[in-house]
Motif scaffolding. Structure first.
Motif, PDB file in Angstrom:
ATOM      1  N   ARG A 102       0.867  -1.185   0.000  1.00 57.31           N
ATOM      2  CA  ARG A 102       0.000   0.000   0.000  1.00 57.31           C
ATOM      3  C   ARG A 102       0.899   1.228   0.000  1.00 57.31           C
ATOM      4  O   ARG A 102       1.871   1.297   0.734  1.00 57.31           O
ATOM      5  CB  ARG A 102      -0.903   0.017   1.221  1.00 57.31           C
ATOM      6  CG  ARG A 102      -1.924  -1.120   1.154  1.00 57.31           C
ATOM      7  CD  ARG A 102      -3.037  -0.990   2.149  1.00 57.31           C
ATOM      8  NE  ARG A 102      -3.808   0.216   1.883  1.00 57.31           N
ATOM      9  CZ  ARG A 102      -4.375   0.944   2.843  1.00 57.31           C
ATOM     10  NH1 ARG A 102      -4.273   0.610   4.093  1.00 57.31           N
ATOM     11  NH2 ARG A 102      -5.061   2.017   2.538  1.00 57.31           N
ATOM     12  N   LEU A 103       0.556   2.184  -0.849  1.00 56.73           N
ATOM     13  CA  LEU A 103       1.263   3.459  -0.936  1.00 56.73           C
ATOM     14  C   LEU A 103       0.318   4.528  -0.414  1.00 56.73           C
ATOM     15  O   LEU A 103      -0.704   4.827  -1.037  1.00 56.73           O
ATOM     16  CB  LEU A 103       1.681   3.746  -2.373  1.00 56.73           C
ATOM     17  CG  LEU A 103       2.635   2.700  -2.969  1.00 56.73           C
ATOM     18  CD1 LEU A 103       2.722   2.864  -4.476  1.00 56.73           C
ATOM     19  CD2 LEU A 103       3.991   2.783  -2.318  1.00 56.73           C
ATOM     20  N   LEU A 104       0.650   5.083   0.743  1.00 53.46           N
ATOM     21  CA  LEU A 104      -0.213   6.045   1.411  1.00 53.46           C
ATOM     22  C   LEU A 104       0.343   7.449   1.232  1.00 53.46           C
ATOM     23  O   LEU A 104       1.524   7.687   1.511  1.00 53.46           O
ATOM     24  CB  LEU A 104      -0.316   5.695   2.898  1.00 53.46           C
ATOM     25  CG  LEU A 104      -0.744   4.249   3.183  1.00 53.46           C
ATOM     26  CD1 LEU A 104      -0.471   3.889   4.623  1.00 53.46           C
ATOM     27  CD2 LEU A 104      -2.199   4.077   2.838  1.00 53.46           C
ATOM     28  N   GLU A 105      -0.503   8.367   0.782  1.00 53.77           N
ATOM     29  CA  GLU A 105      -0.056   9.749   0.615  1.00 53.77           C
ATOM     30  C   GLU A 105       0.174  10.388   1.962  1.00 53.77           C
ATOM     31  O   GLU A 105      -0.614  10.206   2.888  1.00 53.77           O
ATOM     32  CB  GLU A 105      -1.084  10.537  -0.175  1.00 53.77           C
ATOM     33  CG  GLU A 105      -1.127  10.173  -1.637  1.00 53.77           C
ATOM     34  CD  GLU A 105      -2.010  11.097  -2.444  1.00 53.77           C
ATOM     35  OE1 GLU A 105      -1.859  12.332  -2.297  1.00 53.77           O
ATOM     36  OE2 GLU A 105      -2.840  10.584  -3.203  1.00 53.77           O
ATOM     37  N   GLU A 106       1.290  11.094   2.055  1.00 54.77           N
ATOM     38  CA  GLU A 106       1.602  11.838   3.280  1.00 54.77           C
ATOM     39  C   GLU A 106       0.890  13.183   3.198  1.00 54.77           C
ATOM     40  O   GLU A 106       0.886  13.815   2.139  1.00 54.77           O
ATOM     41  CB  GLU A 106       3.110  12.076   3.392  1.00 54.77           C
ATOM     42  CG  GLU A 106       3.892  10.781   3.611  1.00 54.77           C
ATOM     43  CD  GLU A 106       3.873  10.343   5.055  1.00 54.77           C
ATOM     44  OE1 GLU A 106       4.840  10.658   5.765  1.00 54.77           O
ATOM     45  OE2 GLU A 106       2.907   9.690   5.466  1.00 54.77           O
TER      46      GLU A 106
END
Length: 145
Positions: A138-142
């Motif tokens: 999973r790539l979570l936006e900061e």
């Protein structure tokens, strides 16, 4: 679905190993925002540096990792996070592989969940096939500050 067996290995930038780059996201200027790869670890070696990126390293076999002078033993499936500009080296008892997810600091953060390849994926931006295992990434936006 990302399958490392379908990607040819390429040498590390420092020449001390090889990786299979599976997927990369870039911005309009070509800067890497995220990268998913699997490294073939067949000898003790220093890692290449990647300034401004954070790394999530998932050991797929036992190894010893030294990050900025601090040693840690990782068993298969253990994870370690460190800055891409850190001084990192690996010491192996036997050859193994590792999943690496690199993300641009302040833009994305990665999470990896390992599961049996036969089990269903619940939520992932990408799934990496690792023989009998699968890694859901999973790539979570900061958030912007």
């Amino acid at each position: 679905m990302l399958d490392p067996s379908r990607v040819a290995p390429t040498p590390w930038r420092n020449g001390a190993g090889a990786t299979r780059q599976l997927a990369t996201g870039t911005d309009a200027s070509g800067r890497v925002l995220w990268r998913i790869s699997v490294a073939d670890l067949d000898r003790d070696a220093p890692f290449s540096t990647f300034p401004a990126l954070d790394r999530l390293f998932v050991a797929l076999g036992p190894l010893r990792l030294t990050v900025d002078g601090r040693q840690q033993r990782l068993a298969a499936d253990d994870q370690a996070r460190f800055a891409g500009e850190a001084s990192v080296a690996v010491v192996l008892g036997t050859p193994t592989r590792a999943l690496n997810v690199m993300t641009r600091r302040g833009v994305f953060r990665a999470e990896v969940t390992l599961r049996s390849a036969a089990a269903p994926c619940l939520r992932a931006d990408a799934t990496v096939l690792l023989d009998e295992l699968a890694a859901d990434v999973r790539l979570l936006e900061e958030p912007d500050d």
